[in-house]
Write a protein that holds these residues in place. Structure first.
Motif, short mmCIF file in Angstrom:
data_model
loop_
_atom_site.label_atom_id
_atom_site.label_comp_id
_atom_site.label_asym_id
_atom_site.label_seq_id
_atom_site.Cartn_x
_atom_site.Cartn_y
_atom_site.Cartn_z
N ARG A 89 -26.50 13.95 -28.74
CA ARG A 89 -27.00 12.85 -29.56
C ARG A 89 -27.12 11.61 -28.67
N GLY A 90 -28.27 10.92 -28.78
CA GLY A 90 -28.50 9.72 -27.98
C GLY A 90 -29.82 9.81 -27.24
N ASP A 97 -28.42 4.13 -22.34
CA ASP A 97 -27.93 3.68 -23.63
C ASP A 97 -27.50 2.23 -23.48
N GLU A 114 -25.80 0.45 -25.39
CA GLU A 114 -24.45 0.21 -25.87
C GLU A 114 -23.39 0.67 -24.88
N ASN A 173 -17.47 -1.70 -25.47
CA ASN A 173 -17.48 -0.97 -26.74
C ASN A 173 -16.47 0.16 -26.80
N THR A 198 -17.65 10.19 -26.95
CA THR A 198 -18.60 9.21 -27.45
C THR A 198 -18.51 7.95 -26.62
N SER A 240 -23.68 4.82 -28.26
CA SER A 240 -24.30 5.68 -29.27
C SER A 240 -24.59 7.07 -28.71
N THR A 241 -24.06 7.36 -27.52
CA THR A 241 -24.27 8.66 -26.89
C THR A 241 -23.07 9.56 -27.18
N GLN A 242 -23.35 10.76 -27.69
CA GLN A 242 -22.30 11.74 -27.97
C GLN A 242 -22.52 12.95 -27.10
N GLU A 293 -30.17 9.12 -36.62
CA GLU A 293 -30.64 7.84 -36.11
C GLU A 293 -30.28 6.69 -37.05
N LYS A 302 -28.34 6.91 -39.87
CA LYS A 302 -27.03 7.10 -40.51
C LYS A 302 -27.13 7.08 -42.03
#
Length: 576
Positions: free
Chosen positions: A8-9, A37, A39, A63, A84, A87-89, A196, A198
């Protein structure tokens, strides 16, 4: 090998192999694992190799860093951990330990050994497994046991449903069908969380046939928020008497008397919710003595179903991301390889164009002819490249029609004669006079044979053999075997041969032994064409003495489209 897989990301589908002692993770390009990313901090975290695998340390990022939803400063990663950053998992997969220790502890006894005293008493298939919970044969079972068996059967069938499909929509439809088979509800739907935004999005909906309900399904935001925030399933049998709900809340205004809503809780996150409800008329309530349709057992059952469905959805998304990553890697490899070949072809065309231009300016017809020869040769190369790409990229059924294999082989030799002469290679043809008219895709077979003959000529020229006294020879022959029921085209050369370890690799995509002259598509295309005909390519080669490629296909008569076979006298002719 340990790895981090982004599911994800912005970098979704990318796999980072962990093969160094320390690896930095962050947004900056200096990191071994660069994450695109915003974030993620420039230098966000650091991976250090440890005895168990890798330890992840946060480098004071703005973060923070999380493993399985928990913030940490330093964490020893275990296989299956979800990491995590921003926002990258990512999913961490350990390299796996050695199995040598286990091999010493586990002994598989061979058949018929004295120590093997076990015997098979009962076998059962998946289909039978779903029937072992049927209650018809247990008429005197207790009500509790009957309910337990019923719940177990639902869970079993749910597990089967989620294991037999990789399509999320089909999976959700099966889950809804199972719920309606076992729970007396009027309506139901499954909503998934958009990765994306949520936000919940409806993905599957069902209404029981004959149920008196509103045309448009309305779901209480009160229930949804409660389930998502607390990851708990809820059951409400009468909203006005449930102290958890405000009388002014939406559930009361909609008048839903009974509802169940459960989270679809996966390994790492809540992927969605399952919601079912039912309404009972006042007359029905009086008849039932105020009894409701839903119970706590229904709620527990729905929670189990939601968890099974969530695991299947996570697995499907993970699989889809892996497939996408493999496709992107294959596309990247193809583009890189093909661009190299196209560049060489364009350089040849550019060189020919230069000679033509200079020849026209100097009125030198010889120079113009030489330049045009360069252009023609490279036009043929790019045409062959495009045709190979088209042939290999799409599945197709051979367009079979009556044709003569001798004519196909002869035409290929005729087309390659000029090329063989240019490279000082003797090209000969030996045709089987007993070859009958057969049924096959003449155009496809022509391309398959042509690729093999072209490769044989290239293998026999002086640049490949590197012997001054060498005279290259290529022989193309045909053979019809009535007894075995197949036809064969053999292409034999006296080139350098192929190493035994390389024979298995020559049919792999983009593998070429001709350097810049080859695309690595010819042999895979020929093999694909032969397989489409139900045939094969056999290779025999001896280093220093050349190679023999045998293209074999079933011999099909054009009149009744059957394989030619022979049988002993008196047994008659058997049609395949």
């Amino acid at each position: 090998m340990p790895s981090l897989f982004v599911f994800r990301g912005n970098d979704q589908g990318v796999r980072f192999e962990l093969n160094e002692e320390t690896l930095g993770l962050g947004r900056d390009a200096s990191n071994a694992i660069q994450l695109h990313d915003t974030e993620v901090s420039r230098r966000h975290a650091l991976l250090r190799r440890s005895e168990a695998g890798y330890t992840l340390t946060d480098l004071g990022s703005s973060n923070g860093s999380f493993v399985n939803g928990q913030r940490f400063e330093t964490h020893e990663l275990a296989s299956g951990d979800e990491v995590t950053l921003g926002s990258t998992q990512m999913l961490y997969t350990g390299g796996g330990g050695s199995s040598s220790d286990l091999a010493e502890k586990i002994d598989i006894i061979a058949r018929h050994q004295p120590d093997d005293k076990s015997r098979i008493v009962r076998t059962i298939s998946h289909e039978e497994g779903s029937r072992i919970f049927d209650l018809e044969s247990e008429g005197n079972s207790s009500a509790w046991l009957a309910r337990a068996r019923g719940n177990l059967q639902v869970m079993y069938r749910t597990a089967l449903a989620v294991s037999h499909t990789l399509d999320i929509n089909q999976l959700l439809d099966r889950i809804m069908q199972l719920i309606f088979d076992w729970v007396e509800c009027d309506r139901g739907c499954i909503m998934l969380v958009n990765p994306e935004t949520k936000q919940l999005q409806p993905q599957a909906q069902r209404t029981r046939s004959g149920a008196t309900v509103e045309d448009r399904m309305k779901i209480s935001r009160t229930i949804l928020d409660y389930v998502l925030e607390r990851s708990e399933g809820v059951l409400t049998s009468d909203a006005r008497e449930d102290n958890r709900w405000n009388p002014a809340a939406s559930i009361v205004q909609m008048g839903v008397r009974e509802a169940i809503c459960v989270p679809m809780q996966g390994r790492y996150d809540t992927v969605g919710v399952i919601y079912i409800d039912t309404s009972t008329s006042p007359q029905r309530l009086i008849q039932q003595g105020g009894a409701t349709k839903f119970s706590e057992e229904h709620l527990k059952l729905m929670i189990v179903i939601g968890h099974q469905a969530a695991l299947a959805i996570e697995d499907t998304r993970y699989y889809s991301a892996m497939v996408q990553a493999e496709r992107l890697a294959a596309v990247g490899q193809a583009i890189a390889t093909l661009s190299h070949h196209v560049k060489n072809i364009l350089q040849g065309i550019r060189g020919g164009s230069f000679l033509i231009k200079e020849g026209l300016q100097q009125h030198n017809e010889g120079m113009v002819g030489k330049g045009w020869e360069f252009v023609e040769k490279n036009q043929e190369r790019i045409s062959n490249l495009v045709m190979d790409m088209l042939t290999f990229s799409k599945e197709r059924e051979p367009e079979v029609a009556p044709a003569n294999l001798n004519s196909v082989a002869g035409d290929c030799v005729e087309l390659m004669a000029a090329r063989a002469k240019q490279r000082s290679v003797e090209l000969s043809l030996q045709l089987d006079p007993t070859m009958p008219q057969l049924t096959f895709d003449a155009e496809g077979l022509h391309r398959a044979v042509l690729n093999i003959v072209s490769n044989a000529i290239d293998a026999c020229d002086k640049d490949s053999v590197e012997r001054e006294d060498h005279v290259g020879r290529v022989c193309v022959s045909t053979c019809f075997d009535r007894k075995e029921g197949f036809a064969r085209v053999t292409v034999e050369d006296n080139g350098p041969g192929i190493e035994p370890g390389d024979i298995e690799q020559i049919f792999s995509l983009f593998v070429s032994r001709k350097g810049s002259r080859g695309t690595g598509l010819g042999l895979p295309v020929s093999q694909k064409i032969m397989k489409e005909h139900g045939g094969r390519i056999r290779v025999e080669s001896e280093v220093g003495n050349g190679s023999r490629f045998m293209l074999e296909l079933p011999a099909l008569l054009p009149d009744i489209n059957r394989t030619i076979t022979t049988v002993p006298e008196g047994e008659g002719r058997r049609e395949p």
